[in-house]
Motif scaffolding. Structure first.
Motif, PDB file in Angstrom:
ATOM      1  N   ASP A 171      -3.752  -3.712   0.125  1.00 35.16           N
ATOM      2  CA  ASP A 171      -4.356  -4.288   1.326  1.00 35.16           C
ATOM      3  C   ASP A 171      -5.183  -3.163   1.984  1.00 35.16           C
ATOM      4  O   ASP A 171      -4.733  -2.505   2.923  1.00 35.16           O
ATOM      5  CB  ASP A 171      -3.216  -4.754   2.254  1.00 35.16           C
ATOM      6  CG  ASP A 171      -3.722  -5.408   3.529  1.00 35.16           C
ATOM      7  OD1 ASP A 171      -4.931  -5.322   3.803  1.00 35.16           O
ATOM      8  OD2 ASP A 171      -2.890  -5.989   4.240  1.00 35.16           O
ATOM      9  N   LYS A 172      -6.387  -2.968   1.432  1.00 28.18           N
ATOM     10  CA  LYS A 172      -7.207  -1.826   1.871  1.00 28.18           C
ATOM     11  C   LYS A 172      -7.601  -1.931   3.343  1.00 28.18           C
ATOM     12  O   LYS A 172      -7.734  -0.934   4.033  1.00 28.18           O
ATOM     13  CB  LYS A 172      -8.485  -1.737   1.028  1.00 28.18           C
ATOM     14  CG  LYS A 172      -8.236  -1.334  -0.401  1.00 28.18           C
ATOM     15  CD  LYS A 172      -9.554  -1.197  -1.138  1.00 28.18           C
ATOM     16  CE  LYS A 172      -9.301  -1.282  -2.629  1.00 28.18           C
ATOM     17  NZ  LYS A 172     -10.531  -1.385  -3.402  1.00 28.18           N
ATOM     18  N   LYS A 173      -7.788  -3.169   3.781  1.00 29.22           N
ATOM     19  CA  LYS A 173      -8.206  -3.378   5.158  1.00 29.22           C
ATOM     20  C   LYS A 173      -7.167  -2.811   6.133  1.00 29.22           C
ATOM     21  O   LYS A 173      -7.508  -2.113   7.088  1.00 29.22           O
ATOM     22  CB  LYS A 173      -8.390  -4.892   5.396  1.00 29.22           C
ATOM     23  CG  LYS A 173      -9.575  -5.230   6.281  1.00 29.22           C
ATOM     24  CD  LYS A 173      -9.734  -6.732   6.440  1.00 29.22           C
ATOM     25  CE  LYS A 173      -9.476  -7.131   7.856  1.00 29.22           C
ATOM     26  NZ  LYS A 173      -9.240  -8.559   8.050  1.00 29.22           N
ATOM     27  N   MET A 174      -5.908  -3.114   5.846  1.00 27.16           N
ATOM     28  CA  MET A 174      -4.827  -2.625   6.713  1.00 27.16           C
ATOM     29  C   MET A 174      -4.764  -1.103   6.705  1.00 27.16           C
ATOM     30  O   MET A 174      -4.625  -0.459   7.745  1.00 27.16           O
ATOM     31  CB  MET A 174      -3.485  -3.237   6.248  1.00 27.16           C
ATOM     32  CG  MET A 174      -2.261  -2.691   6.945  1.00 27.16           C
ATOM     33  SD  MET A 174      -2.299  -2.744   8.756  1.00 27.16           S
ATOM     34  CE  MET A 174      -1.771  -4.416   9.083  1.00 27.16           C
ATOM     35  N   VAL A 175      -4.882  -0.520   5.504  1.00 37.06           N
ATOM     36  CA  VAL A 175      -4.781   0.939   5.402  1.00 37.06           C
ATOM     37  C   VAL A 175      -5.936   1.613   6.149  1.00 37.06           C
ATOM     38  O   VAL A 175      -5.727   2.591   6.881  1.00 37.06           O
ATOM     39  CB  VAL A 175      -4.719   1.369   3.917  1.00 37.06           C
ATOM     40  CG1 VAL A 175      -4.751   2.885   3.802  1.00 37.06           C
ATOM     41  CG2 VAL A 175      -3.462   0.807   3.254  1.00 37.06           C
ATOM     42  N   VAL A 189       4.508   7.427   9.515  1.00 33.72           N
ATOM     43  CA  VAL A 189       5.357   6.295   9.913  1.00 33.72           C
ATOM     44  C   VAL A 189       4.580   4.982   9.783  1.00 33.72           C
ATOM     45  O   VAL A 189       5.100   3.977   9.282  1.00 33.72           O
ATOM     46  CB  VAL A 189       5.898   6.483  11.347  1.00 33.72           C
ATOM     47  CG1 VAL A 189       6.747   5.297  11.777  1.00 33.72           C
ATOM     48  CG2 VAL A 189       6.729   7.755  11.448  1.00 33.72           C
ATOM     49  N   SER A 190       3.309   4.990  10.165  1.00 30.66           N
ATOM     50  CA  SER A 190       2.507   3.761  10.129  1.00 30.66           C
ATOM     51  C   SER A 190       2.258   3.270   8.704  1.00 30.66           C
ATOM     52  O   SER A 190       2.298   2.068   8.439  1.00 30.66           O
ATOM     53  CB  SER A 190       1.160   3.974  10.829  1.00 30.66           C
ATOM     54  OG  SER A 190       1.369   4.347  12.171  1.00 30.66           O
ATOM     55  N   LEU A 191       1.973   4.208   7.788  1.00 31.05           N
ATOM     56  CA  LEU A 191       1.710   3.802   6.395  1.00 31.05           C
ATOM     57  C   LEU A 191       2.937   3.119   5.790  1.00 31.05           C
ATOM     58  O   LEU A 191       2.828   2.128   5.071  1.00 31.05           O
ATOM     59  CB  LEU A 191       1.293   5.013   5.548  1.00 31.05           C
ATOM     60  CG  LEU A 191      -0.120   5.552   5.783  1.00 31.05           C
ATOM     61  CD1 LEU A 191      -0.333   6.869   5.041  1.00 31.05           C
ATOM     62  CD2 LEU A 191      -1.183   4.544   5.360  1.00 31.05           C
ATOM     63  N   ALA A 192       4.109   3.659   6.089  1.00 27.73           N
ATOM     64  CA  ALA A 192       5.339   3.035   5.587  1.00 27.73           C
ATOM     65  C   ALA A 192       5.569   1.694   6.283  1.00 27.73           C
ATOM     66  O   ALA A 192       5.897   0.681   5.641  1.00 27.73           O
ATOM     67  CB  ALA A 192       6.523   3.969   5.806  1.00 27.73           C
ATOM     68  N   ALA A 193       5.353   1.681   7.599  1.00 32.13           N
ATOM     69  CA  ALA A 193       5.638   0.475   8.393  1.00 32.13           C
ATOM     70  C   ALA A 193       4.757  -0.707   7.996  1.00 32.13           C
ATOM     71  O   ALA A 193       5.177  -1.862   8.088  1.00 32.13           O
ATOM     72  CB  ALA A 193       5.469   0.781   9.881  1.00 32.13           C
ATOM     73  N   SER A 237       0.848  -1.202   0.000  1.00 32.87           N
ATOM     74  CA  SER A 237       0.000   0.000   0.000  1.00 32.87           C
ATOM     75  C   SER A 237       0.881   1.248   0.000  1.00 32.87           C
ATOM     76  O   SER A 237       2.099   1.158   0.118  1.00 32.87           O
ATOM     77  CB  SER A 237      -0.918  -0.026   1.224  1.00 32.87           C
ATOM     78  OG  SER A 237      -0.177  -0.322   2.386  1.00 32.87           O
ATOM     79  N   CYS A 238       0.241   2.388  -0.109  1.00 28.07           N
ATOM     80  CA  CYS A 238       0.967   3.665  -0.196  1.00 28.07           C
ATOM     81  C   CYS A 238       1.829   3.885   1.047  1.00 28.07           C
ATOM     82  O   CYS A 238       1.396   3.644   2.168  1.00 28.07           O
ATOM     83  CB  CYS A 238      -0.011   4.823  -0.357  1.00 28.07           C
ATOM     84  SG  CYS A 238       0.797   6.433  -0.422  1.00 28.07           S
ATOM     85  N   CYS A 239       3.053   4.374   0.845  1.00 31.02           N
ATOM     86  CA  CYS A 239       3.964   4.605   1.965  1.00 31.02           C
ATOM     87  C   CYS A 239       3.686   5.951   2.641  1.00 31.02           C
ATOM     88  O   CYS A 239       4.319   6.294   3.626  1.00 31.02           O
ATOM     89  CB  CYS A 239       5.402   4.567   1.487  1.00 31.02           C
ATOM     90  SG  CYS A 239       5.816   5.965   0.422  1.00 31.02           S
TER      91      CYS A 239
END
Lengths: 292, 187
Positions: B170-174, A56-60, A40-42
């Motif tokens: 992984d839309k759920k995670m995002v 930080v979470s999006l990258a992690a 997913s997007c960083c």
């Protein structure tokens, strides 16, 4: 050489050409890439301006996926590269941030996945001698200004890419391909990529400074490794012409596209038809040397 | 250039808030101005990184958040890279952006907060950014339809932008990330 490959959102859109050329070149050089499922997007380039924990979470979320794969992460977008490295740094040095990220992702991640750029893989893992052996054609003295921009090299202690003020990794690759990697002063100046839609007036100024310096240094094209730099420097030459009357017609070519040409790949396979400023003169220059 | 600041009722102005959000202590600044000399936008914008730091040190209040450079800063981190005292000015700028949004400070040309909000919205929905959708929404939100209108056919013709949003994330995670942090903020 096997790596987890993180394409980044631009790979599906504005940097399709970078993605195509990277995936075309990698197997020929003995590099195997596996994309993390559901990457997913960083969060670059906007999340850090809004919410530190979110960025930080999006990258992690992606780093944690790669941790499970037990591989190093290779990134070809400089902007993703920077965000992944910053996230790793924050998580491994700040226990509070690590705690917030764990709670957010619903799992712990320790910040330990090694993040590498494709250019680093060529120089550090493959080595230039092996790279040279794989080449079919030469750039035959093509003068190339390698432009690194901001995100690969800064902040230096986090990015730890080559040298922060005078990086030469791309130049070494150009030289290995029989081109001339120019020593020029604007290698790491900023093109203003993140302002491209909001303050195009500023971006036009910043981009022209870089392109004109490359031209004055004798460049026949600029080699880049960042999707934001590429589209910015490529697309804004039209505005530079309209606002200043200066015509540059400077092709802005991904380093992976130049590599592909030297590996004998077609323009189509490398996405060279997607460049806005036509690279035809550069291609003619290389091809005339192939014929002779 | 003389530096003028307005002292706030709160002692020491907003410097402590900036430190709280960014984790960066700017008191070590020597005013050597390497940041400003290397800053790619300071010559085109009012104010500069070193001036922002000096004003914060002198106790500037919320009026500082109207500074144009908060939104023209390109986050290139040249300032931080060259700072002899290793002050991470890029993080300080991020903190000033957060405060500017919180306090509803003036937004200079180019509505960066709106652009950020729209792009983050596409990530929350699709798990990845959707450039074309974001561009359209930004233009609608700023009524700047004509600006850069020539660019859209240019990049569409070259296949240099995706028409549709990506479906592979992984839309759920995002969604979980966004929702968790939104909930944590409310607490």
């Amino acid at each position: 050489m096997k790596y987890a490959y993180f394409p980044g959102c631009s790979a599906e859109s504005t940097a399709r050409d970078l993605y195509l050329s990277t995936l075309a070149v990698a197997p020929v050089l003995g590099v195997e890439f596996i994309e993390p499922q559901g990457w997913s997007c960083c969060g670059t380039t906007m999340a850090h301006q809004v919410d530190h924990d979110l960025s930080v979470s999006l990258a992690a979320a992606n780093l944690a996926k790669v941790k499970d794969m037990g591989l190093d992460m290779v990134v070809s977008c400089a902007s993703c590269y920077s965000r992944m490295k910053i996230a790793n740094h924050e998580i491994s040095t700040n226990p509070k941030t690590r705690g917030i990220v764990s709670a957010t992702l619903g799992r712990d991640y320790d910040g330990s996945v090694k993040v590498r750029h494709f250019v680093e893989i060529i120089i550090e893992d493959m080595g230039l001698a092996a790279f040279k052996k794989a080449l079919k054609h030469s750039l035959q003295g093509l003068k190339v200004a390698s432009y690194y921009g901001c995100l690969l090299v800064r902040p230096p202690e986090i990015a730890s890419f080559d040298d922060p003020e005078n990086p030469v990794y791309m130049d070494k690759i150009i030289d290995a391909m029989g081109g001339v990697g120019l020593d020029w002063p604007h290698k790491v100046e900023c093109c203003g990529g993140s302002l491209t839609l909001t303050r195009s007036d500023l971006v036009v100024k910043l981009s022209e400074t870089i392109i004109s310096m490359a031209k004055d240094s004798g460049a026949q094209c600029i080699a880049v490794a960042c999707p934001m730099c590429q589209i910015n420097l490529d697309m804004r030459q039209d505005d530079i012409l309209k606002t200043t009357g200066h015509r540059y017609d400077m092709p802005i070519i991904y380093i992976t596209q130049l590599m592909g040409l030297c590996l004998g790949m077609s323009e189509q396979a490398l996405g060279l038809n997607k460049l806005i400023i036509s690279p035809q003169e550069t291609l003619n220059f290389i091809q005339s040397s192939i014929r002779s | 250039m003389p530096i003028k600041i307005k002292k706030e009722a709160v002692r020491r102005g907003i410097i402590n808030r900036v430190k709280e959000i960014s984790g960066i202590d700017i008191n070590a600044c020597l005013q050597c101005k390497k940041c400003t000399n290397g800053c790619p936008v300071s010559e085109y914008t009012s104010s500069s990184p070193s001036e922002i730091i000096k004003k914060l040190q002198l106790g500037a209040g919320e009026e500082l958040l109207d500074s144009e450079i908060i939104w023209t800063c390109v986050s290139c981190a040249t300032c931080y890279s060259r700072c002899p005292m290793e002050i991470d000015m890029a993080q300080v700028m991020d903190a000033l952006r957060v405060l500017a949004e919180e306090t509803g400070a003036a937004k200079p040309d180019g509505n960066m907060p709106l652009m950020n909000k729209i792009l983050l919205g596409t990530i929350k929905t699709f798990g990845r950014t959707y450039d074309l959708g974001a561009m359209a929404l930004y233009k609608a939100g700023t009524a700047s339809y004509m600006k850069d209108m020539d660019k859209v056919p240019m990049i569409l013709k070259k296949g240099k932008i995706a028409l549709l949003p990506s479906q592979g994330a992984d839309k759920k995670m995002v969604k979980q990330i966004f929702n968790h942090l939104e909930k944590a903020r409310k607490k």
